[in-house]
Design a protein around this motif. Structure first.
Motif, PDB file in Angstrom:
ATOM      1  N   UNK A   1       0.838  -1.201   0.000  1.00 33.05           N
ATOM      2  CA  UNK A   1       0.000   0.000   0.000  1.00 33.05           C
ATOM      3  C   UNK A   1       0.876   1.254   0.000  1.00 33.05           C
ATOM      4  N   UNK A   2       1.987   1.184   0.727  1.00 27.76           N
ATOM      5  CA  UNK A   2       2.929   2.305   0.726  1.00 27.76           C
ATOM      6  C   UNK A   2       3.440   2.557  -0.686  1.00 27.76           C
ATOM      7  N   UNK A   3       3.819   1.484  -1.424  1.00 27.75           N
ATOM      8  CA  UNK A   3       4.320   1.639  -2.783  1.00 27.75           C
ATOM      9  C   UNK A   3       3.252   2.184  -3.723  1.00 27.75           C
ATOM     10  N   UNK A   4       1.999   1.808  -3.486  1.00 27.11           N
ATOM     11  CA  UNK A   4       0.919   2.305  -4.336  1.00 27.11           C
ATOM     12  C   UNK A   4       0.678   3.794  -4.102  1.00 27.11           C
ATOM     13  N   UNK A   5       0.835   4.226  -2.857  1.00 25.42           N
ATOM     14  CA  UNK A   5       0.593   5.637  -2.531  1.00 25.42           C
ATOM     15  C   UNK A   5       1.763   6.514  -2.939  1.00 25.42           C
ATOM     16  N   UNK A   6       2.998   6.031  -2.753  1.00 26.82           N
ATOM     17  CA  UNK A   6       4.197   6.844  -3.007  1.00 26.82           C
ATOM     18  C   UNK A   6       5.233   6.024  -3.749  1.00 26.82           C
ATOM     19  N   UNK A   7       4.999   5.735  -5.057  1.00 23.76           N
ATOM     20  CA  UNK A   7       5.958   4.903  -5.801  1.00 23.76           C
ATOM     21  C   UNK A   7       7.319   5.571  -6.000  1.00 23.76           C
ATOM     22  N   UNK A   8       7.372   6.906  -5.913  1.00 31.38           N
ATOM     23  CA  UNK A   8       8.646   7.615  -6.102  1.00 31.38           C
ATOM     24  C   UNK A   8       9.292   7.997  -4.770  1.00 31.38           C
ATOM     25  N   UNK A   9       8.820   7.471  -3.680  1.00 25.87           N
ATOM     26  CA  UNK A   9       9.404   7.782  -2.364  1.00 25.87           C
ATOM     27  C   UNK A   9      10.861   7.325  -2.324  1.00 25.87           C
ATOM     28  N   UNK A  10      11.752   8.075  -1.621  1.00 24.51           N
ATOM     29  CA  UNK A  10      13.164   7.663  -1.552  1.00 24.51           C
ATOM     30  C   UNK A  10      13.373   6.251  -1.025  1.00 24.51           C
ATOM     31  N   UNK A  11      12.440   5.756  -0.206  1.00 25.82           N
ATOM     32  CA  UNK A  11      12.596   4.407   0.354  1.00 25.82           C
ATOM     33  C   UNK A  11      11.906   3.346  -0.493  1.00 25.82           C
ATOM     34  N   UNK A  12      11.293   3.721  -1.628  1.00 32.14           N
ATOM     35  CA  UNK A  12      10.513   2.767  -2.412  1.00 32.14           C
ATOM     36  C   UNK A  12      11.381   1.638  -2.963  1.00 32.14           C
ATOM     37  N   UNK A  13      12.561   1.953  -3.445  1.00 30.74           N
ATOM     38  CA  UNK A  13      13.425   0.906  -4.021  1.00 30.74           C
ATOM     39  C   UNK A  13      13.805  -0.127  -2.972  1.00 30.74           C
TER      40      UNK A  13
END
Length: 320
Positions: free
Chosen positions: A293-305
């Motif tokens: 859900x975090x990846x869906x909300x913020x796919x470009x977040x610095x911690x996404x990778x």
């Protein structure tokens, strides 16, 4: 002349007593045996009213004392530590901030008054002393002439009036004292911004927490974030607290704090991130769903990778 000698003697006695008191205080100052207290006594506690960091029992003051101790252990001296605190919290964190504005007059005016008074004293009283000395060592004929003038009540031609000079000197002294007193009275009214105000306790707590995190002291950082939350119930501070709790190993408290933020902002990326990581550490089956859900909300977040890497190394529930 007697009153002048008495005044000089009184000044000398006062100076000697002050010097003796200062030496006694220095000899008995516990700060000389405790360098942490000596430095902390010069810092103002942001969470207290009129207390120094050395005397305050607040958690912020305790953290500041620990910072002082750490920097002393690193070899920094008192001046360097004071500059470190001023750079982060401003000059008002000091118990004795430098004079500025109209308050500067409280230092300038007395100095100028003393210089002007000394110059006036030399110009006014030296002719009187010179005339007195010449009267005592003059020739017999001059002494007879002065004696005759004194008997008839007539002053010597061209001689200034000694009594008038003394009266002028005393009036000038009173004027100088009045001037200094006036400046002291009106300084606060003319320059209210110069009054030392304590640093913002929330800003100090947040900066201390950040500094503690850079030292991997997450337990102490979490305590500072909690102190900041008492005065500023802000979700941004709660998220920083949640991350500090997570890094300190208190996953349960981190989950509670993150859920508190998500209750008001369900799509908070940082709230979902810290909740998912805390759930993963506790091996909760909900962890992967929260992180997706975090990846869906913020796919470009610095911690996404990094989150994608974590999900790739762990099989989804039900798969083998």
């Amino acid at each position: 002349m007697r009153w002048r000698r008495a005044l000089v003697a009184l000044v000398l006695v006062t100076l000697a007593a002050s010097a003796g008191a200062a030496l006694a205080r220095s000899a008995g100052d516990p700060g000389r045996q405790d360098p942490v207290r000596a430095v902390s006594a010069g810092l103002r506690c942001p969470a207290c009213q009129g207390e120094s960091v050395a005397d305050s029992r607040s958690p912020i003051a305790a953290a500041m004392r620990q910072v002082v101790a750490d920097q002393l252990a690193q070899g920094r001296d008192r001046a360097e530590i004071r500059r470190w605190f001023v750079q982060r919290y401003g000059a008002d964190v000091l118990t004795d901030p430098p004079a500025r504005g109209v308050r500067l007059l409280l230092w300038v005016v007395p100095v100028l008054a003393l210089l002007a008074g000394g110059y006036a004293a030399l110009r006014t009283l030296r002719p009187v002393v010179a005339r007195t000395g010449s009267a005592r060592t003059g020739s017999a004929r001059t002494g007879s002439a002065r004696t005759g003038s004194a008997r008839t009540g007539v002053a010597a031609p061209g001689a200034p009036d000694a009594r008038g000079a003394r009266r002028a000197w005393r009036a000038a002294s009173v004027g100088v004292v009045a001037l200094v007193a006036s400046v002291a009275i009106v300084a606060d009214r003319l320059d209210p911004a110069a009054r030392p105000a304590p640093a913002d306790p929330v800003a100090v707590a947040l900066q201390l927490a950040h500094d503690l995190e850079t030292q991997d002291r997450y337990d102490a950082a979490a305590q500072m974030y909690q102190e900041a939350l008492r005065d500023r119930p802000d979700d941004g501070v709660r998220l920083r607290l949640a991350f500090a709790l997570l890094r300190s190993g208190d996953g349960a408290a981190a989950q509670r704090t993150a859920r508190d933020v998500l209750a008001r902002e369900p799509d908070s990326p940082d709230g979902l991130l810290v909740l998912g990581l805390a759930q993963r550490n506790s091996r909760s089956v909900e962890a992967d769903d929260t992180l997706r859900r975090f990846l869906a909300v913020a796919p470009a977040h610095p911690a996404a990778a990094e989150v994608r890497r974590l999900l790739a190394t762990r099989p989804e529930p039900g798969r083998r």
